[in-house]
Scaffold this motif. Structure first.
Motif, PDB file in Angstrom:
ATOM      1  N   MET A 126      -4.590 -11.838  -5.945  1.00  0.00           N
ATOM      2  CA  MET A 126      -4.973 -10.774  -6.870  1.00  0.00           C
ATOM      3  C   MET A 126      -5.467  -9.515  -6.170  1.00  0.00           C
ATOM      4  O   MET A 126      -5.263  -8.416  -6.667  1.00  0.00           O
ATOM      5  N   PRO A 130       0.285  -9.037  -4.002  1.00  0.00           N
ATOM      6  CA  PRO A 130       0.768  -9.269  -5.379  1.00  0.00           C
ATOM      7  C   PRO A 130      -0.034  -8.503  -6.441  1.00  0.00           C
ATOM      8  O   PRO A 130       0.554  -7.917  -7.354  1.00  0.00           O
ATOM      9  N   GLY A 131      -1.348  -8.489  -6.308  1.00  0.00           N
ATOM     10  CA  GLY A 131      -2.156  -7.747  -7.286  1.00  0.00           C
ATOM     11  C   GLY A 131      -1.844  -6.267  -7.246  1.00  0.00           C
ATOM     12  O   GLY A 131      -1.701  -5.608  -8.284  1.00  0.00           O
ATOM     13  N   PHE A 132      -1.702  -5.743  -6.036  1.00  0.00           N
ATOM     14  CA  PHE A 132      -1.368  -4.328  -5.878  1.00  0.00           C
ATOM     15  C   PHE A 132       0.024  -4.029  -6.444  1.00  0.00           C
ATOM     16  O   PHE A 132       0.270  -2.971  -7.026  1.00  0.00           O
ATOM     17  N   THR A 133       0.931  -4.994  -6.297  1.00  0.00           N
ATOM     18  CA  THR A 133       2.279  -4.840  -6.860  1.00  0.00           C
ATOM     19  C   THR A 133       2.205  -4.619  -8.368  1.00  0.00           C
ATOM     20  O   THR A 133       2.899  -3.749  -8.926  1.00  0.00           O
ATOM     21  N   TRP A 135      -0.302  -3.426 -10.098  1.00  0.00           N
ATOM     22  CA  TRP A 135      -0.960  -2.148 -10.363  1.00  0.00           C
ATOM     23  C   TRP A 135      -0.009  -0.974 -10.130  1.00  0.00           C
ATOM     24  O   TRP A 135       0.131  -0.085 -10.968  1.00  0.00           O
ATOM     25  N   THR A 156       1.744 -16.416 -15.094  1.00  0.00           N
ATOM     26  CA  THR A 156       0.546 -17.004 -14.482  1.00  0.00           C
ATOM     27  C   THR A 156       0.543 -16.810 -12.976  1.00  0.00           C
ATOM     28  O   THR A 156      -0.411 -17.188 -12.308  1.00  0.00           O
ATOM     29  N   GLY A 157       1.594 -16.218 -12.455  1.00  0.00           N
ATOM     30  CA  GLY A 157       1.619 -15.877 -11.031  1.00  0.00           C
ATOM     31  C   GLY A 157       0.703 -14.693 -10.763  1.00  0.00           C
ATOM     32  O   GLY A 157       0.176 -14.071 -11.697  1.00  0.00           O
ATOM     33  N   PRO A 158       0.504 -14.371  -9.498  1.00  0.00           N
ATOM     34  CA  PRO A 158      -0.482 -13.334  -9.176  1.00  0.00           C
ATOM     35  C   PRO A 158      -0.060 -11.936  -9.625  1.00  0.00           C
ATOM     36  O   PRO A 158      -0.924 -11.123  -9.956  1.00  0.00           O
ATOM     37  N   MET A 162      -2.063 -10.366 -13.054  1.00  0.00           N
ATOM     38  CA  MET A 162      -2.765  -9.088 -12.848  1.00  0.00           C
ATOM     39  C   MET A 162      -2.198  -8.025 -13.779  1.00  0.00           C
ATOM     40  O   MET A 162      -2.952  -7.281 -14.430  1.00  0.00           O
ATOM     41  N   GLN A 165      -3.476  -8.544 -17.304  1.00  0.00           N
ATOM     42  CA  GLN A 165      -4.887  -8.196 -17.511  1.00  0.00           C
ATOM     43  C   GLN A 165      -5.097  -6.678 -17.482  1.00  0.00           C
ATOM     44  O   GLN A 165      -5.889  -6.139 -18.246  1.00  0.00           O
ATOM     45  N   LEU A 166      -4.357  -5.994 -16.614  1.00  0.00           N
ATOM     46  CA  LEU A 166      -4.454  -4.520 -16.600  1.00  0.00           C
ATOM     47  C   LEU A 166      -3.938  -3.946 -17.920  1.00  0.00           C
ATOM     48  O   LEU A 166      -4.526  -3.016 -18.478  1.00  0.00           O
ATOM     49  N   PHE A 191      -5.981 -16.088 -18.626  1.00  0.00           N
ATOM     50  CA  PHE A 191      -5.626 -14.692 -18.354  1.00  0.00           C
ATOM     51  C   PHE A 191      -5.668 -13.804 -19.598  1.00  0.00           C
ATOM     52  O   PHE A 191      -5.439 -12.602 -19.506  1.00  0.00           O
TER      53      PHE A 191
END
Lengths: 338, 338
Positions: A126, A130-133, A135, A156-158, A162, A165-166, A191
């Motif tokens: 996260m 992956p989290g940055f991807t 975003w 449910t993957g990273p 993410m 949720q964003l 999530f």
């Protein structure tokens, strides 16, 4: 002398990888770090779907793994020897250490992390690539807005979790696509997705449509294949699709000649980072004065020229349109009525 | 009482329109304008490819023409009677006056033009909707940059010729696609394209490739079909495609079930103004600190959650990747090495 275990690519997979495509090698390594290098004891290795693409010997956005080479991947670990003033033994770091116990990396390719603030493996998920991807993918298509419907696969993957949720924080209705009842429950309960649809359900397309009564405004594409086919008819006008990945196709060996044309073009959109944008001029007339302000002076000075193909007589309008559609006019087709 | 001639849609065309699809009607009209309306004597009528789409009875980005209805289109003319304080007889105006001698339009839908500054029909072309279409299409994908290669079809038309001149002014190499030697000469000599390729040439795809030795960075799409097929293999990474029109398909009656999947998806991109953007996260790492700045505090407060699926032991990494590709993990897949 420490012992380093490392996984190398033994063979290029045909379709799904099998254990025989990998080979574990063991060798002694030097425990010191040359100038500007750091030796890292890897503690956590990230596994990501893109790795499958690198196992094929083909041009993609990542260079292929060579046969016999250590498999690459992001890692978290501790510095055990440093040839750089920037790192000291014991530092927690992130880098591309690969599938092995120890990695010797250029100091400038390594970054310090704070594993006390956020647990170490989360820096691979996260809080990492992956989290940055998730975003940046939302950002590149202008984000998601309150009241819109957002859909993502592998939810449910990273990346998917993410992005979801964003999107929820931005006020969107969020719909997860995931494989199986357990992951769907996870998507909803952990999530916070409003709905979660199982893509293995025989009625998947119908259930997805029911979960998106107002259509889909933003589809975060990381799947392709049948999921994309189910999404396309539900897209609203002005829908945005950041094309992040196509995991449904990753086990295809190289670019299959029999891939569907849609799969081929989506692969090109992804690999070449294409930017397609449909537009209708009437949506943008508010900016017509900007156009006039910029272009009219150039036209006045003759720096931009135009050409009208004038057909005389209202009675000739149908024939002029028929010619226009057949490409027989040149310049702008105008009918002079008198 | 003036006599108004008007063209109405007599029948919906099957494929290319034929003269029998149109009917000219004549009737007397009232020479006065009610409150807030203006009566205009049309002098020039714009003919545009999108009109063919409106002849089909199908949902598109423009509503279909009704059978028996006056065909619509932009016009330039003079006010002959005004029910609005904003206009007086003799004013030169632009509006959607349609295929007829006289149009009665709401004053707020009419705009005054200055035909002395720029010749009247140019307000329907380079200075009107088509010219603005070229400008906004480039703008919506971030413009074209010096040294890039720009390609547009229907290059001597008002959209293509404006887009080409804007691209050339920005410093791009500009390549025209047009039908026939005469239009190709016009593209080079009048509109200043660096190269012009005839799409009717049997070697079209090969010649287009030769004209784009550094690939294509921006393809302004208003054609579709075989031209798009020839462009796709030449696209560079990060190529942008404003999808403005698909004239190659406009004579297809409604959405043909046998349209190619590529044609179908391009039609959807156009009609629904979709925005597809392929991206690879590593191109954007410069913005990783922005992501951390925004998201790390939320993770710290537990407002965004993550989940790692940790597999123990480097020896299990290949199996974990196989499972990941089969969708058997949940959350972020991480291998703990110890």
């Amino acid at each position: 002398m420490p012992t380093n275990r490392r996984w190398v690519l033994a063979a290029r997979p045909q379709g799904e990888p099998v254990p025989e495509d990998f080979r574990l090698e063991t060798r002694e390594i030097d425990a010191s770090a040359p100038q500007d290098m750091v030796l890292i004891r890897n503690r956590h290795l990230s596994l990501d779907p893109y790795m499958r693409l690198r196992m094929n010997d083909e041009k993609s956005y990542v260079p292929p793994y060579a046969l016999g080479e250590t498999l690459g991947g992001q890692t978290i670990g501790e510095v055990v020897a440093s040839g750089s003033a920037d790192f000291t033994p014991g530092d927690s770091v992130i880098g591309s250490g690969g599938w092995q116990d120890y990695a010797l990396l250029p100091a400038k390719m390594v970054r310090r992390i704070d594993p006390d603030r956020i647990r170490a493996p989360a820096w691979l998920g996260m809080m990492g690539m992956p989290g940055f991807t998730a975003w940046i993918g939302l950002d590149l298509v202008g984000g998601v807005k309150a009241g819109e419907t957002f859909v993502v696969g592998a939810a449910t993957g990273p990346v998917g979790s993410m992005a979801g949720q964003l999107a929820r924080r931005a006020g969107a209705r969020t719909v997860a696509i995931a494989g199986g009842a357990q992951k769907c429950a996870l998507a909803r309960e952990t999530f916070g997705f409003d709905e979660a649809i199982d893509h293995r359900d025989p009625d998947f397309a119908k259930r997805l449509a029911a979960a998106c009564p107002d259509g889909i405004d933003l589809y975060f594409e990381n799947i392709g294949g049948a999921v994309l086919e189910a999404v396309l008819p539900l897209l609203n006008d002005f829908a945005r699709i950041p094309v992040c990945g196509l995991i449904a196709h990753y086990n295809e060996s190289a670019s299959p000649a029999d891939a569907s044309p849609l799969a081929k073009v989506m692969r090109q959109v992804l690999v070449q980072r294409l930017h397609l944008r449909g537009f209708i001029v009437s949506d943008h007339f508010a900016r017509y004065p900007d156009f006039l302000g910029e272009v009219a002076p150039l036209v006045g000075k003759g720096e931009i020229v135009g050409l009208e193909d004038v057909v005389n007589g209202l009675e000739n309008a149908p024939q002029a349109l028929i010619w226009l559609l057949a490409g027989r006019n040149r310049g702008k087709c105008v009918v002079a009525l008198d």
